[in-house]
Design a protein around this motif. Structure first.
Motif, mmCIF file in Angstrom:
data_model
loop_
_atom_site.group_PDB
_atom_site.id
_atom_site.type_symbol
_atom_site.label_atom_id
_atom_site.label_comp_id
_atom_site.label_asym_id
_atom_site.label_seq_id
_atom_site.Cartn_x
_atom_site.Cartn_y
_atom_site.Cartn_z
ATOM 1 N N PHE A 73 0.664 -1.121 -0.019
ATOM 2 C CA PHE A 73 -0.015 -0.117 -0.101
ATOM 3 C C PHE A 73 0.880 1.188 0.039
ATOM 4 O O PHE A 73 0.688 2.212 -0.723
ATOM 5 C CB PHE A 73 -1.053 -0.020 1.145
ATOM 6 N N ASP A 74 1.911 1.176 0.873
ATOM 7 C CA ASP A 74 2.644 2.602 1.012
ATOM 8 C C ASP A 74 3.436 2.510 -0.272
ATOM 9 O O ASP A 74 3.731 3.863 -0.592
ATOM 10 C CB ASP A 74 3.836 2.313 2.175
ATOM 11 N N LYS A 114 1.129 4.134 -2.919
ATOM 12 C CA LYS A 114 0.563 5.617 -2.345
ATOM 13 C C LYS A 114 1.760 6.487 -2.747
ATOM 14 O O LYS A 114 1.711 7.725 -3.035
ATOM 15 C CB LYS A 114 0.644 5.635 -0.824
ATOM 16 N N SER A 115 3.114 5.862 -2.722
ATOM 17 C CA SER A 115 4.279 6.902 -2.878
ATOM 18 C C SER A 115 4.635 6.967 -4.369
ATOM 19 O O SER A 115 5.308 7.805 -4.905
ATOM 20 C CB SER A 115 5.583 6.408 -2.260
ATOM 21 N N GLU A 154 -10.642 0.540 -5.415
ATOM 22 C CA GLU A 154 -10.150 1.295 -3.958
ATOM 23 C C GLU A 154 -9.354 0.137 -3.315
ATOM 24 O O GLU A 154 -9.431 -0.999 -2.905
ATOM 25 C CB GLU A 154 -11.570 1.314 -3.186
ATOM 26 N N LYS A 200 -5.242 -0.358 3.037
ATOM 27 C CA LYS A 200 -4.075 -0.791 3.763
ATOM 28 C C LYS A 200 -4.870 -1.613 4.918
ATOM 29 O O LYS A 200 -5.322 -1.207 5.904
ATOM 30 C CB LYS A 200 -3.364 0.446 4.475
ATOM 31 N N SER A 222 -7.219 7.966 5.281
ATOM 32 C CA SER A 222 -5.812 7.723 5.101
ATOM 33 C C SER A 222 -5.298 6.619 4.784
ATOM 34 O O SER A 222 -4.252 6.359 4.427
ATOM 35 C CB SER A 222 -5.332 8.301 6.667
ATOM 36 N N ARG A 223 -6.123 5.410 5.080
ATOM 37 C CA ARG A 223 -5.599 4.045 4.644
ATOM 38 C C ARG A 223 -6.503 3.617 3.520
ATOM 39 O O ARG A 223 -6.498 2.191 3.183
ATOM 40 C CB ARG A 223 -5.850 3.228 5.979
ATOM 41 N N ARG A 224 -6.961 4.236 2.631
ATOM 42 C CA ARG A 224 -7.540 4.151 1.479
ATOM 43 C C ARG A 224 -7.059 4.712 0.026
ATOM 44 O O ARG A 224 -7.074 6.138 0.491
ATOM 45 C CB ARG A 224 -9.152 4.320 1.432
ATOM 46 N N ILE A 225 -7.050 4.122 -1.004
ATOM 47 C CA ILE A 225 -6.769 4.937 -2.231
ATOM 48 C C ILE A 225 -7.815 4.666 -3.149
ATOM 49 O O ILE A 225 -7.922 3.336 -3.349
ATOM 50 C CB ILE A 225 -5.313 4.819 -2.666
ATOM 51 N N ARG A 243 -8.821 5.006 -7.081
ATOM 52 C CA ARG A 243 -8.095 5.398 -8.423
ATOM 53 C C ARG A 243 -9.148 4.832 -9.586
ATOM 54 O O ARG A 243 -10.050 4.002 -9.252
ATOM 55 C CB ARG A 243 -6.837 4.738 -8.792
#
Length: 76
Positions: free
Chosen positions: A13-14, A17-18, A45, A48, A57-60, A62
């Motif tokens: 996940f990290d 995200k980066s 979706e 993490k 903060s623990r979801r992205i 796209r």
């Protein structure tokens, strides 16, 4: 809108995200074949782990750009 939900390990996940990791891979199993082949999604979706519903903060989220089969070599 159809959304594909994918829980990920924290390290992956990290990396996503980066921007270090740009694709997510899944094994070709009956479980994932059923959820990906012949289906259309509007977005994906990435989470993490399994965060509470309000923990953004623990979801992205796209746009879904599709799925493809590929062969990779990975330590896991």
């Amino acid at each position: 809108m159809a959304t594909l939900h994918l829980p990920l390990k924290g390290a992956y996940f990290d990396q996503i995200k980066s921007g270090e990791k740009i694709e997510e891979y899944r094994l070709v199993t009956p479980f994932w074949t059923k959820r990906l082949e012949g289906r259309a999604y509007d977005r994906i979706e990435l989470a993490k782990g399994y965060p509470p519903k309000g923990d953004t903060s623990r979801r992205i989220t796209r746009l879904w750009r599709g799925a493809r089969k590929t062969t990779i070599t990975h330590s896991h």
